[in-house]
Design an enzyme around this catalytic site. Structure first.
Site, PDB file in Angstrom:
ATOM      1  N   ASP A  51      43.746 -75.903  35.061  1.00  0.00           N
ATOM      2  CA  ASP A  51      42.954 -76.329  33.848  1.00  0.00           C
ATOM      3  C   ASP A  51      42.730 -75.407  32.944  1.00  0.00           C
ATOM      4  OD1 ASP A  51      40.967 -75.246  35.256  1.00  0.00           O
ATOM      5  OD2 ASP A  51      39.553 -76.886  35.604  1.00  0.00           O
ATOM      6  N   ASP A  90      45.371 -78.548  39.641  1.00  0.00           N
ATOM      7  CA  ASP A  90      44.096 -78.524  39.324  1.00  0.00           C
ATOM      8  C   ASP A  90      43.587 -80.020  39.051  1.00  0.00           C
ATOM      9  OD1 ASP A  90      42.293 -76.529  39.553  1.00  0.00           O
ATOM     10  OD2 ASP A  90      42.828 -75.649  37.462  1.00  0.00           O
ATOM     11  N   LYS A 120      43.724 -79.101  43.739  1.00  0.00           N
ATOM     12  CA  LYS A 120      42.629 -78.097  43.765  1.00  0.00           C
ATOM     13  C   LYS A 120      41.182 -78.820  43.206  1.00  0.00           C
ATOM     14  CE  LYS A 120      42.602 -74.275  41.491  1.00  0.00           C
ATOM     15  NZ  LYS A 120      41.216 -74.193  40.806  1.00  0.00           N
ATOM     16  N   GLU A 122      37.080 -77.730  42.577  1.00  0.00           N
ATOM     17  CA  GLU A 122      36.026 -76.553  42.719  1.00  0.00           C
ATOM     18  C   GLU A 122      34.802 -77.147  43.156  1.00  0.00           C
ATOM     19  OE1 GLU A 122      35.145 -74.709  38.866  1.00  0.00           O
ATOM     20  OE2 GLU A 122      37.367 -74.962  38.204  1.00  0.00           O
ATOM     21  N   GLU A 189      37.249 -67.332  44.189  1.00  0.00           N
ATOM     22  CA  GLU A 189      37.704 -66.565  42.495  1.00  0.00           C
ATOM     23  C   GLU A 189      36.299 -65.651  42.521  1.00  0.00           C
ATOM     24  OE1 GLU A 189      38.018 -67.665  37.944  1.00  0.00           O
ATOM     25  OE2 GLU A 189      38.467 -69.229  39.352  1.00  0.00           O
TER      26      GLU A 189
END
Length: 286
Positions: A51, A90, A120, A122, A189
């Site tokens: 993204d 993403d 993916k 978050e 990350e």
């Protein structure tokens, strides 16, 4: 043009074998078919349709404005450009924080329409039920932990994570919980190297045992230390196209400068009135 590979298509099983064999693997972000084909030619077998395209392609100041239609379109484009690559998609902000049923429908669109290998998200520990439902529904999930750019408004900016022992322990606990919930991969990350090292160590038995080819959980780092099985950075940072370089992504090219120089030469050629004066390829017949 898309290219075909003489080798088998890279899948999650391939990545698990690399983990079992101790073979580290590189990953880069990619947002279009042409670039995907060149990255494949360069030996990059795993691509993240991030993204971050909202920033590097559309010019926004964060990843948040990336939309579902946009991300689906560019994910499918990357697949067309590198048909045999492992493609990670993403899920954009708002596409999986909207209730589990809608999140599952959106994730399935990335697999069906975008032809992604994995999606993916978050996440923190509160997303474990969603990860479990996605996994049981046949959608492989990459749990993105540590620094989470989609939290930029909450954090007031981009920050690295796990700076205190308590924060580091929480990230490790979250990783363990999400793997137990069914996460197929982890992406960590911007953390101290001790965080990723501890996570990799906790997965050691799973990743090296007799069933590692089926059960290994690859750990990808984005500025998370050397212990990770794979490493990903933004392509524009690698190529020298960024106005600011993350400290873990030194440029290995000067494509920005090359574009600037080519553009300057084009400007001078046209302004000189020499362009096509003697070299025009089309002639009037008769």
């Amino acid at each position: 043009m898309p290219i075909s590979s003489p080798s088998p298509r890279v899948t999650l099983r391939t990545l698990r074998q690399w983990v079992k064999q101790g073979q580290p693997f590189p990953m880069l972000t990619c947002y279009d078919a042409t670039t995907a084909s060149w990255l494949w030619r360069g030996g990059v077998r795993t691509l993240l349709v991030g993204d971050t395209a909202a920033q590097f392609i559309l010019g926004h100041d964060s990843t948040l404005p990336a939309t579902m239609p946009f991300m689906l379109e560019i994910t499918a484009a990357v697949r067309r450009g590198a048909p045999d690559a492992f493609v990670m998609a993403d899920m954009p902000f708002g596409s999986y924080q909207c209730g589990e049923d809608d999140a599952i429908r959106n994730a399935m669109r990335f697999v069906v329409e975008g032809r992604a290998d994995v999606v993916k998200l978050e996440v923190d520990a509160s997303f474990a039920p969603l990860v479990r439902r996605l996994s049981s529904s046949g959608v492989p999930v990459v749990a993105h932990i540590g620094s989470r750019p989609q939290q930029v408004r909450v954090k007031g900016g981009y920050v690295h994570a796990g700076r205190t022992r308590a924060e580091a322990d929480e990230i490790v606990r979250t990783a363990t919980l999400l793997v137990e919930a069914g996460a197929s991969m982890l992406l960590i990350e911007a953390t101290p190297s001790e965080v990723s090292s501890e996570i990799v160590n906790r997965l050691q038995d799973r990743n090296t045992g007799p069933d590692a080819g089926k059960n290994a959980v690859p750990v990808i780092g984005c500025g998370a230390g050397a212990a990770c099985h794979g490493h990903v950075i933004v392509l524009h940072d690698l190529l020298g196209l960024s106005s600011w370089q993350p400290p873990f992504a030194a440029p290995m090219g000067a494509v920005g400068t090359n574009i600037e120089e080519a553009a300057s030469k084009w400007v001078k050629l046209v302004e000189s009135r020499r362009y096509l004066t003697d070299t025009h390829p089309y002639k009037l017949d008769g």
